[in-house]
Design a protein around this motif. Structure first.
Motif, mmCIF file in Angstrom:
data_model
loop_
_atom_site.group_PDB
_atom_site.id
_atom_site.type_symbol
_atom_site.label_atom_id
_atom_site.label_comp_id
_atom_site.label_asym_id
_atom_site.label_seq_id
_atom_site.Cartn_x
_atom_site.Cartn_y
_atom_site.Cartn_z
ATOM 1 N N HIS B 282 0.814 -1.215 0.000
ATOM 2 C CA HIS B 282 0.000 0.000 0.000
ATOM 3 C C HIS B 282 0.841 1.254 0.000
ATOM 4 C CE1 HIS B 282 -3.907 -1.648 0.042
ATOM 5 N NE2 HIS B 282 -3.850 -2.183 1.242
ATOM 6 N N GLN B 283 1.944 1.240 0.746
ATOM 7 C CA GLN B 283 2.642 2.494 0.997
ATOM 8 C C GLN B 283 4.079 2.554 0.509
ATOM 9 O OE1 GLN B 283 -0.804 3.828 2.161
ATOM 10 N NE2 GLN B 283 0.963 5.156 2.179
ATOM 11 N N ARG B 284 4.613 1.445 0.005
ATOM 12 C CA ARG B 284 6.030 1.384 -0.427
ATOM 13 C C ARG B 284 6.974 1.735 0.724
ATOM 14 N NH1 ARG B 284 1.997 0.995 -3.815
ATOM 15 N NH2 ARG B 284 2.317 1.560 -5.994
ATOM 16 N N TYR B 285 6.657 1.246 1.923
ATOM 17 C CA TYR B 285 7.530 1.469 3.078
ATOM 18 C C TYR B 285 8.441 0.269 3.283
ATOM 19 C CZ TYR B 285 4.013 4.950 4.656
ATOM 20 O OH TYR B 285 3.145 5.995 4.743
ATOM 21 N N THR B 301 10.228 5.416 4.912
ATOM 22 C CA THR B 301 9.728 5.755 3.581
ATOM 23 C C THR B 301 10.738 6.686 2.927
ATOM 24 O OG1 THR B 301 7.870 6.639 2.308
ATOM 25 C CG2 THR B 301 8.319 7.709 4.399
ATOM 26 N N ASN B 317 2.348 10.337 6.943
ATOM 27 C CA ASN B 317 2.510 8.923 6.609
ATOM 28 C C ASN B 317 2.083 8.020 7.762
ATOM 29 O OD1 ASN B 317 3.835 8.265 3.841
ATOM 30 N ND2 ASN B 317 4.853 10.125 4.509
#
Lengths: 296, 695
Positions: B282-285, B301, B317
Motif C-alpha cells: 500500500h505504501q512502499r515502506y 519511507t 505517513n
C-alpha cells in the motif's frame, strides 16, 4: 479548512480555469464518472470543461456508520477537461495550493493507477496522487468510454472529499469532520448511513429489485429506440444502482453476475454510440462555437 | 572527422516505476542500433532515468554518416554496347541513374555473361539531418506493456511527453515528436527545482543535480541505500531491503530523502507478513527490525524531496499507515470469526475460470487427484486422513478478507488461520506449502502433504487450461502455466518423489476433467500438447545442467514417465561421450533402429532364427532385457545403459554376417522383428540416432 470551505475553494479554483460549475446529478450512481456530464460529454470531438460535487453511492461499502472510512455514500469532487491541457499536472497542483497544501512542505507523488469500469466500457491511464502517503485524487486520462475510443482525450480529476478532509482537518474518523461551523459530518450523514446500510443488507425487497432491474432495462431500450439518449441513460444508471443493491445483498450468484454486468454494459455502449450520433446530427455544436470564438 | 556528444532527454509525466528500467534499456539499444544502421559511428552510450525522464547520452558521435561505396550491376554487355562497340542508350541511362559518367562504367563477367558495373559513391548525410528523420523510429519503437494517448494527438507512449531535449554538441537538434519540439531546456524537480538550460551533454547530470534531480539510476539507488544504512546505524536497527521495492522506490523519486515514522505497538500482534505486506504494497515502506530480526513498530519511507517539513511528512505517513493497519486488523479479526469449513463453502462463489468452474469445483478436483496419489503411494490411513483434510481446505483462505486485499498472502494466511483454528500442524503447513515453488529459484514443498497437493493443484490447472484451449503464447502466460509446469518438474526431480510418474499425473488429471465434461478439446490432443509442454520444461532443466543438446533430444524422444530417471540417464550419456567405444555403440543402435523402421506388422518367431549370428544376437537381447528391467527397477541409469551396451558386439557381428533384406519374406520379416524388439528396448533408454559425433 471546513469541508464546505474546501468545496467552495475547489469550485472557485476550477471556475477560474474555465470550468462550468455543475450541480450533482439526481440519479443514484457509484461514481462521479457516471454523471452524464462526464460519461456522455467525454465522447465525441466537442470540447468540454466541467466541475461538480458528486455524492456517490456504493451499497456494498455501507457499514452502518461504524467504520471511520467506509461509507455507503461518499462525495467526490469531479473535474473533466477535454481536451486535456498540456500543463494539466501543474494546474492540478495549483488546486492543492488553493486547499492550503504547500507542496514544499509535503511529499506529493503521482503513483501509477489505471482506472477501469468494465460495466460502462470505460478505461483510462493515470495515477493516484499521494500527499504524504495518502491518496487524495484519482488522475485519469480517459482512453475509452462506453466502449468507444476517446478523441480528443479527456482528463478526469476525482478528489475524494472525505479523505482529503480527514487529511486537512487531521481527523481519524469521517463522522468527526467539520462540515461548517459546529456542524459535523456525522450530524448530517450518520443516520442516512445507518439506514441505507440496514436497508441494503437486511431490508431491501430482492424480488422487487430484480423486477425493477428488468423494468429499467426495458425502459432504457425503449428510450434508445426513440433516440432519446438522456432518458435512456438515466434508466441505465438505475439499472446499475439496482444491480449494486442486489449484489451487496448477495442475491446474485457467481454465474448470474457476468450476465447482469453484460446487460448494463450492452446498454451503456448503445447509449454512448447514440449520443455521438445525435451530436453529429446536430453538427457538434460546441465544436462550432469554439471555432467561432477563435475566429471572432 | 569531428565528433560531438549527443544528448536526448524525453521528458514525461510520471512514468510508472515498474516500466522505467526496461524503457531506458530499450532506448539505449534502439539508439545504438539506429546509429549503427545509419552508419554513424560513436564511442559509447550511457542512459539515465527518473520517473519524469528517459535520457540517452552518446559519446563521440560522428558529424555525419560514413560514405558508401557500392557496386551496382547494370545491363549485360550485349545490351550495353552497340554492334560497333559504343555505349548504348541503355548503358547511358544506367550511368546517369547511378550518377557516374559512361567512362566510369566497368565490364565484368558473372556466371558466363558479361555485365556493366557502376561504382557508386554515396556521401553520408549530416547526423543531425538523419536524426530529425529518424527520431520517430527511435522513440516510438520503445515497447511498453500499456500505452496511452493524450490531448488530441494520436501518438501513443507510456505517459504524456511534455518536453524534449536534443543536443548535438552545443547545437539544438530540432527534432519533433508528439508535437513537442526539442530545445535545450530541461525541467528540474517538480517543487524544488526550476527549468534549466543544458549547454551540452556533459553538463547534463550536474545541471539537473542543481535542480534537485539525481538522474543517474545507480547513484540514486546508492543514495537511498546509504540513507537506510545511516538510519540503521543511528537507531541500531536492521532494515531488510526487498529488491523489488527498492527498484520501485528508485523510480518513484527524483531526489530521495529517507525518513522514518512509527506505529502503535498494538499492531505488532498481527502476523509479521501482514504488517510487512501492508507497508510494502500500500505504501512502499520498508519495515524495520531489531538486529535479531524482530519486527519493530517503525517504518521507513523515501520521500521525493529534501527535508523541508519532514516532520509533517512523517506525521502524514503515520496517519495513513494507522488507517491501513486498522483495516488489516479488522480483516484479521473478521477472518478469525469465519470457521474454515464455512470459508470452504464460500469457494463455490468464487469463479476460477469461466470454463473450469469455481474454486470450489477446483478444490474437489485437487482433492480427488491428491487422494488417488496418496493411495497409490500406499500411505497409511492416518496419513491419508491428513491428506484428505489438507486437500479439502487447501484453498479456504481465498475466501478471507485478508487474501482478498493482498493476494500475495494466499497460503501464508491459510497456514496462520488454520493453526489458529486448531488444525493439525502438518495440514496447516500443507495449506502454505502447496503453492511452492512460487518462482524459478523458490524452494519446493518440504512436507509430503504439501508435495502431493502441489502436484495435484498444478497439474489440474495446467491440464485444465490446455483442455479449454488456454496455452501460454510468447511472453503471455496469464495463468502462470510455465511456472507451474516447471514447479512440477522441480518436485519430481527429487529422488524421493520419483515414484510419481508424470505421465500418470497427466492421465489422472485428464480422467477427472473428462469425467466432469470440462475438456473442450479432444483428450488425445490435450495429452500430446501437455506432454510436449512438459518436455520443454525438462529440456530447460537439462540445459541448465550443461547437457548437450543432442543428448537432450535423444532423452526427450524416449520414455518420460520418470523425470528423475530421464535426467539421470542424460547425465550417464554425457559421461559415455568421453569413452571412445561409445561411438561404436551408438552406430550399432542407430543401424538397428534404421532397419527396424522397415518392419511393419511383424512378429518374432524365435525358433526360426537359424544363423549363428542371429541366434547370438537373440541371446544377447534376452540377457540385455533381463538386465535392463532389473536395472530399471533399481532405477540405476548406468546399469541400464550397460545392459543395452552389452548387445553391441552381437549387433555388429549380426550386421557383418547376416543379410536382413533377403528375398524370402518370412526370413526377412523375422529378422526385422528381432531388430524391432531390440530397438524398442534401446528406445526405453534414449533415441540414439539424435547423438551427433564430430567427424
Amino acid at each position: 479548512m471546513e469541508l464546505q470551505q474546501m468545496i467552495i475553494q475547489l469550485q472557485n479554483y476550477w471556475s477560474k480555469q474555465g470550468c462550468i460549475i455543475a450541480q450533482p446529478y439526481d440519479v443514484e450512481k457509484g461514481a462521479g464518472t457516471l454523471n452524464p456530464m462526464t460519461f456522455l460529454r467525454a465522447l465525441g470531438p466537442e470540447p468540454w470543461k466541467v466541475a461538480y460535487v458528486e455524492p456517490s453511492r456504493r451499497p456494498a461499502d455501507g457499514r452502518y456508520g461504524d467504520n471511520p472510512n467506509r461509507l455507503y455514500q461518499h462525495h467526490q469532487f469531479q473535474v473533466i477537461l477535454k481536451p486535456a491541457p498540456d500543463n494539466i499536472q501543474d494546474i492540478y497542483l495549483g488546486s492543492l495550493q488553493a486547499l492550503g497544501i504547500d507542496p514544499l512542505k509535503h511529499d506529493i507523488r503521482f503513483v501509477e493507477d489505471n482506472w477501469e469500469n468494465p460495466t460502462f466500457g470505460a478505461a483510462g491511464l493515470g495515477w493516484e496522487v499521494w500527499v504524504d502517503g495518502m491518496e487524495i485524487t484519482q488522475f485519469t486520462y480517459f482512453q475509452q468510454v462506453g466502449g468507444l475510443e476517446t478523441n480528443p482525450v479527456s482528463v478526469e480529476l476525482t478528489y475524494g472529499l472525505e479523505r482529503l478532509a480527514l487529511y486537512i482537518q487531521d481527523k481519524e474518523n469521517v463522522y468527526d469532520l467539520t462540515w461548517i461551523d459546529d456542524v459535523k459530518y456525522g450530524d448530517i450523514f450518520f443516520q442516512q448511513e445507518y439506514e441505507h446500510s440496514k436497508y441494503t443488507f437486511e431490508v431491501s425487497d430482492v424480488k422487487l429489485l430484480f423486477h425493477l432491474f428488468d423494468a429499467y432495462e426495458k425502459e432504457a431500450m425503449r428510450a434508445l429506440d426513440e433516440q432519446l439518449v438522456f432518458p435512456a441513460y438515466d434508466y441505465i444508471l438505475k439499472c446499475s444502482h439496482t444491480f449494486n443493491l442486489l449484489d451487496a445483498r448477495g442475491a446474485i450468484s457467481v454465474t448470474e453476475r457476468t450476465g447482469y454486468i453484460g446487460r448494463v454494459r450492452h446498454l451503456a455502449r448503445q447509449c454512448a454510440k447514440a449520443y455521438v450520433e445525435q451530436r453529429e446530427k446536430l453538427g457538434f455544436p460546441l465544436l462550432k462555437q469554439r471555432e467561432e470564438d477563435h475566429n471572432g | 572527422m569531428d565528433k560531438r556528444d549527443l544528448l536526448l532527454e524525453i521528458g514525461c509525466e510520471e512514468i510508472p516505476a515498474r516500466f522505467v528500467q526496461d524503457a531506458i534499456r530499450q532506448l539505449g539499444e534502439r539508439m545504438a542500433n539506429w546509429l549503427t544502421a545509419h552508419r554513424i559511428s560513436y564511442s559509447d552510450i550511457q542512459t539515465f532515468a527518473t520517473s519524469r525522464r528517459l535520457t540517452v547520452w552518446v559519446r563521440q558521435v560522428a558529424e555525419s554518416q560514413e560514405d558508401v561505396y557500392e557496386e551496382v550491376r547494370g545491363p549485360a554487355e550485349r545490351i550495353a554496347k552497340t554492334p560497333d562497340g559504343k555505349w548504348s542508350k541503355a548503358a547511358e541511362g544506367f550511368a546517369r541513374k547511378q550518377g557516374v559518367s559512361v567512362e566510369q562504367l566497368e565490364l565484368r563477367e558473372v556466371k558466363g555473361e558479361v555485365y556493366v558495373f557502376a561504382n557508386r559513391h554515396v556521401p553520408g548525410n549530416r547526423t543531425t539531418d538523419e536524426l530529425i528523420k529518424g527520431i520517430h523510429e527511435i522513440i516510438a519503437g520503445i515497447n511498453f506493456p500499456k500505452t496511452m494517448r493524450w490531448g488530441s494527438d494520436k501518438t501513443r507512449f507510456i505517459r504524456p511527453i511534455r518536453w524534449l531535449v536534443c543536443l548535438f554538441g552545443e547545437e539544438i537538434v530540432p527534432i519533433t515528436f508528439a508535437h513537442v519540439r526539442a530545445s535545450n531546456i530541461s525541467y528540474g524537480h517538480r517543487f524544488l527545482g526550476n527549468k534549466t538550460s543544458i549547454a551540452s551533454a556533459d553538463q547534463y547530470v550536474d545541471a539537473l543535480r542543481q535542480q534537485y534531480v539525481i538522474v543517474d539510476v545507480d547513484e540514486r539507488r546508492q543514495l537511498i541505500l546509504d540513507q537506510l544504512r545511516q538510519l540503521e546505524e543511528k537507531h541500531n536497527w536492521k532494515i531488510p531491503v526487498d529488491a523489488g521495492l527498492l527498484e520501485e522506490v528508485v523510480f518513484l523519486v527524483e531526489y530521495p530523502t529517507a525518513l522514518y515514522g512509527s506505529f502503535s505497538k498494538e499492531f505488532l500482534k498481527l502476523p509479521k507478513e501482514v504488517l510487512i505486506t501492508t507497508m510494502r504494497e500500500h505504501q512502499r515502506y520498508f519495515p524495520v527490525e531489531t538486529k535479531d530480526g524482530e519486527l519493530l513498530p517503525y517504518f521507513v519511507t523515501v520521500r521525493n524531496g529534501d527535508d523541508h517539513g519532514i516532520e509533517t511528512v512523517a506525521k502524514g505517513n503515520e496517519k495513513v499507515l494507522r488507517a491501513r493497519l486498522s483495516d488489516a486488523r479488522f480483516f484479521y479479526e473478521e477472518d478469525l470469526k469465519l470457521p474454515i469449513d464455512q470459508a470452504v463453502e464460500k469457494l463455490d462463489r468464487i469463479v476460477f475460470q469461466e470454463d473450469l468452474g469455481t474454486m470450489g469445483d477446483r478444490v474437489r478436483r485437487i482433492h480427488s487427484l491428491a487422494l488417488q496419489l496418496g493411495n497409490q503411494l500406499q500411505w497409511d490411513p492416518s496419513r491419508l486422513e491428513k491428506l484428505d483434510r489438507a486437500a479439502s481446505i487447501c484453498k479456504f483462505d481465498l475466501a478471507t478478507q485478508m487474501v482478498g486485499e493482498f493476494s500475495e498472502l494466499e497460503g501464508y494466511m491459510g497456514q496462520v488461520y488454520a493453526l489458529r483454528h486448531g488444525e493439525d500442524k502438518e495440514v496447516a503447513e500443507a495449506v502454505y506449502e502447496h503453492h511452492l515453488p512460487r518462482s524459478a529459484g523458490d524452494r519446493v514443498p518440504q512436507g509430503s502433504l504439501g508435495t502431493i497437493l502441489a502436484l495435484a493443484d498444478k497439474i489440474d490447472t495446467i491440464v485444465g487450461s490446455f483442455g479449454v484451449g488456454i496455452q501460454p503464447t510468447g511472453s503471455q502466460d496469464p495463468y502462470g502455466l510455465r511456472r507451474r509446469a516447471a514447479g512440477i518438474v522441480q518436485i519430481l526431480l527429487q529422488e524421493k518423489w520419483s515414484a510419481v510418474s508424470l505421465t500418470q499425473l497427466i492421465q489422472l488429471a485428464l480422467d477427472r476433467l473428462e469425467k466432469e465434461g470440462l475438456l473442450k478439446i479432444e483428450r488425445e490432443k490435450v495429452e500430446k500438447e501437455v506432454s510436449q509442454f512438459f518436455a520443454l520444461r525438462l529440456k530447460a532443466v537439462m540445459q541448465e545442467q550443461d547437457i548437450r543438446y543432442d543428448v537432450i533430444d535423444a532423452i526427450l524422444s524416449a520414455d518420460l514417465a520418470d523425470l528423475y530417471l530421464a535426467v539421470s540417464k542424460a547425465q550417464v550419456l554425457m559421461e559415455q561421450l568421453e569413452r571412445e567405444s561409445f561411438k561404436l555403440e551408438v552406430e550399432g543402435f542407430t543401424r538397428t533402429a534404421n532397419l527396424a523402421k522397415k518392419a511393419k506388422e511383424v512378429h518374432l518367431h524365435r525358433q526360426e532364427l537359424q544363423e549363428p549370428a542371429e541366434r547370438d544376437l537373440l541371446q544377447a537381447y534376452d540377457e540385455a532385457s533381463e538386465q535392463f528391467n532389473k536395472a530399471r527397477e533399481q532405477r540405476d541409469p548406468l546399469m541400464m545403459y550397460q545392459a543395452i551396451a552389452h548387445m553391441v558386439p552381437q549387433i555388429h557381428h549380426f550386421f557383418d554376417h547376416v543379410m536382413v533384406m533377403v528375398e524370402d519374406e518370412r526370413v526377412r520379416n523375422n529378422r526385422l522383428a528381432l531388430l524391432k524388439e531390440i530397438t524398442e528396448l534401446v528406445r526405453q533408454y534414449a533415441a540414439f540416432e539424435h547423438i551427433v559425433f564430430a567427424s
